[in-house]
Motif scaffolding. Structure first.
Motif, PDB file in Angstrom:
ATOM      1  N   GLY A 197      51.249  47.628  45.511  1.00 44.92           N
ATOM      2  CA  GLY A 197      50.012  48.321  45.564  1.00 44.92           C
ATOM      3  C   GLY A 197      49.670  48.504  44.016  1.00 44.92           C
ATOM      4  N   ILE A 198      50.442  48.728  43.129  1.00 44.47           N
ATOM      5  CA  ILE A 198      49.883  48.752  41.902  1.00 44.47           C
ATOM      6  C   ILE A 198      49.443  47.501  41.483  1.00 44.47           C
ATOM      7  CG2 ILE A 198      50.866  49.268  39.506  1.00 44.47           C
ATOM      8  CD1 ILE A 198      52.737  51.206  40.537  1.00 44.47           C
ATOM      9  N   LEU A 199      50.014  46.615  41.609  1.00 44.45           N
ATOM     10  CA  LEU A 199      49.604  45.067  40.997  1.00 44.45           C
ATOM     11  C   LEU A 199      48.254  44.978  41.500  1.00 44.45           C
ATOM     12  CD1 LEU A 199      53.171  43.429  41.181  1.00 44.45           C
ATOM     13  CD2 LEU A 199      51.925  44.201  39.112  1.00 44.45           C
ATOM     14  N   CYS A 200      48.198  45.154  43.164  1.00 42.50           N
ATOM     15  CA  CYS A 200      46.804  44.448  43.668  1.00 42.50           C
ATOM     16  C   CYS A 200      45.903  45.659  43.240  1.00 42.50           C
ATOM     17  CB  CYS A 200      47.037  44.598  45.032  1.00 42.50           C
ATOM     18  SG  CYS A 200      47.947  43.519  45.889  1.00 42.50           S
ATOM     19  N   PHE A 201      45.934  46.961  43.577  1.00 43.10           N
ATOM     20  CA  PHE A 201      44.809  47.998  43.279  1.00 43.10           C
ATOM     21  C   PHE A 201      44.463  48.199  41.628  1.00 43.10           C
ATOM     22  CE2 PHE A 201      43.263  52.049  42.704  1.00 43.10           C
ATOM     23  CZ  PHE A 201      42.247  52.225  43.730  1.00 43.10           C
ATOM     24  N   SER A 202      45.699  48.551  40.977  1.00 37.52           N
ATOM     25  CA  SER A 202      45.306  48.592  39.344  1.00 37.52           C
ATOM     26  C   SER A 202      44.728  47.331  38.927  1.00 37.52           C
ATOM     27  CB  SER A 202      46.361  49.273  38.860  1.00 37.52           C
ATOM     28  OG  SER A 202      46.348  50.721  39.237  1.00 37.52           O
ATOM     29  N   GLY A 203      45.649  46.255  39.123  1.00 34.63           N
ATOM     30  CA  GLY A 203      45.542  45.029  38.552  1.00 34.63           C
ATOM     31  C   GLY A 203      44.138  44.534  38.845  1.00 34.63           C
ATOM     32  N   SER A 204      43.648  44.434  40.105  1.00 35.34           N
ATOM     33  CA  SER A 204      42.336  44.204  40.160  1.00 35.34           C
ATOM     34  C   SER A 204      41.183  44.727  39.825  1.00 35.34           C
ATOM     35  CB  SER A 204      42.312  43.980  42.082  1.00 35.34           C
ATOM     36  OG  SER A 204      41.974  45.581  42.464  1.00 35.34           O
ATOM     37  N   LEU A 205      41.340  46.215  39.532  1.00 39.85           N
ATOM     38  CA  LEU A 205      40.404  47.120  38.764  1.00 39.85           C
ATOM     39  C   LEU A 205      40.320  46.575  37.416  1.00 39.85           C
ATOM     40  CD1 LEU A 205      40.752  50.546  40.505  1.00 39.85           C
ATOM     41  CD2 LEU A 205      39.094  48.796  40.874  1.00 39.85           C
ATOM     42  N   TYR A 206      41.361  46.405  36.752  1.00 39.35           N
ATOM     43  CA  TYR A 206      41.605  45.938  35.384  1.00 39.35           C
ATOM     44  C   TYR A 206      40.784  44.794  35.175  1.00 39.35           C
ATOM     45  CZ  TYR A 206      45.296  49.336  35.027  1.00 39.35           C
ATOM     46  OH  TYR A 206      46.131  50.413  34.787  1.00 39.35           O
ATOM     47  N   ALA A 207      41.073  43.831  36.120  1.00 43.24           N
ATOM     48  CA  ALA A 207      40.598  42.190  36.125  1.00 43.24           C
ATOM     49  C   ALA A 207      38.814  42.345  36.020  1.00 43.24           C
ATOM     50  CB  ALA A 207      41.120  41.450  37.003  1.00 43.24           C
ATOM     51  N   LEU A 208      38.551  43.225  37.146  1.00 45.97           N
ATOM     52  CA  LEU A 208      37.364  43.396  37.458  1.00 45.97           C
ATOM     53  C   LEU A 208      36.380  44.054  36.234  1.00 45.97           C
ATOM     54  CD1 LEU A 208      34.716  43.460  39.480  1.00 45.97           C
ATOM     55  CD2 LEU A 208      35.504  45.714  40.090  1.00 45.97           C
ATOM     56  N   ALA A 209      36.949  45.132  35.642  1.00 44.04           N
ATOM     57  CA  ALA A 209      36.312  45.942  34.479  1.00 44.04           C
ATOM     58  C   ALA A 209      36.372  44.882  33.276  1.00 44.04           C
ATOM     59  CB  ALA A 209      37.248  47.104  34.168  1.00 44.04           C
ATOM     60  N   LEU A 210      37.283  44.132  32.935  1.00 44.73           N
ATOM     61  CA  LEU A 210      37.549  43.291  31.906  1.00 44.73           C
ATOM     62  C   LEU A 210      36.691  41.906  31.819  1.00 44.73           C
ATOM     63  CD1 LEU A 210      41.060  43.777  30.864  1.00 44.73           C
ATOM     64  CD2 LEU A 210      39.163  44.722  29.761  1.00 44.73           C
ATOM     65  N   THR A 211      36.479  41.285  33.376  1.00 42.87           N
ATOM     66  CA  THR A 211      35.952  40.052  33.406  1.00 42.87           C
ATOM     67  C   THR A 211      34.607  40.223  34.101  1.00 42.87           C
ATOM     68  OG1 THR A 211      37.016  39.561  35.607  1.00 42.87           O
ATOM     69  CG2 THR A 211      38.247  39.020  33.640  1.00 42.87           C
ATOM     70  N   GLY A 212      34.482  41.230  34.750  1.00 45.75           N
ATOM     71  CA  GLY A 212      33.301  41.035  35.507  1.00 45.75           C
ATOM     72  C   GLY A 212      33.125  40.399  36.766  1.00 45.75           C
ATOM     73  N   ALA A 213      34.326  39.620  36.852  1.00 41.53           N
ATOM     74  CA  ALA A 213      34.315  38.912  38.191  1.00 41.53           C
ATOM     75  C   ALA A 213      34.339  39.753  39.393  1.00 41.53           C
ATOM     76  CB  ALA A 213      35.406  37.772  37.905  1.00 41.53           C
TER      77      ALA A 213
END
Length: 132
Positions: free
Chosen positions: A83-99
């Motif tokens: 859950g940490i990898l999917c939830f937090s990881g995807s939010l980090y990636a979304l915020a940093l890349t805008g993808a």
């Protein structure tokens, strides 16, 4: 799942959450919009909460538990890790890349958190059967 591993990974995720929170507050504040900074911070908050949950599972697995409770705490921990990898990881990636394609991954992590807490409750309900 071994208690020592959960204590190590829980401490790691929690420590990284503190570092990422500081990174967001200082380095990203000028780089990201208020919305994306909030998205990043949400990832940090959930990572920290579930890092602490992993620590709890690690401590509880050190008790002389019935096999059923032990199995449930281990499964809850697996849900928290993924859950940490999917939830937090995807939010980090979304915020940093805008993808925006990272967005659909976030709910999967949320569902895993919910499953993890449900399984955690099952484990707690089985704690009354402590081996002596």
């Amino acid at each position: 799942m071994r208690s020592q591993f959960l204590l190590i990974i829980g401490g790691f995720f929690s420590g990284v959450a503190v570092a990422l929170g500081a990174f967001a507050a200082h380095a990203l504040k000028a780089q990201l919009s208020t919305h994306l900074l909030s998205v990043f911070q949400t990832g940090v908050n959930y990572q920290f909460i579930h890092g602490a949950a992993l620590l709890m599972c690690g401590v509880l697995l050190q008790l002389p538990l019935h096999d059923k409770a032990r199995k449930h705490f281990s499964r809850a921990a697996i849900c928290f890790i993924i859950g940490i990898l999917c939830f937090s990881g995807s939010l980090y990636a979304l915020a940093l890349t805008g993808a925006k394609w990272f967005g659909p991954i976030t709910p999967l992590g949320g569902v895993l958190f919910l499953f993890g807490w449900g399984i955690f409750i099952l484990a707690a309900m089985n704690m009354k059967e402590v081996k002596r």
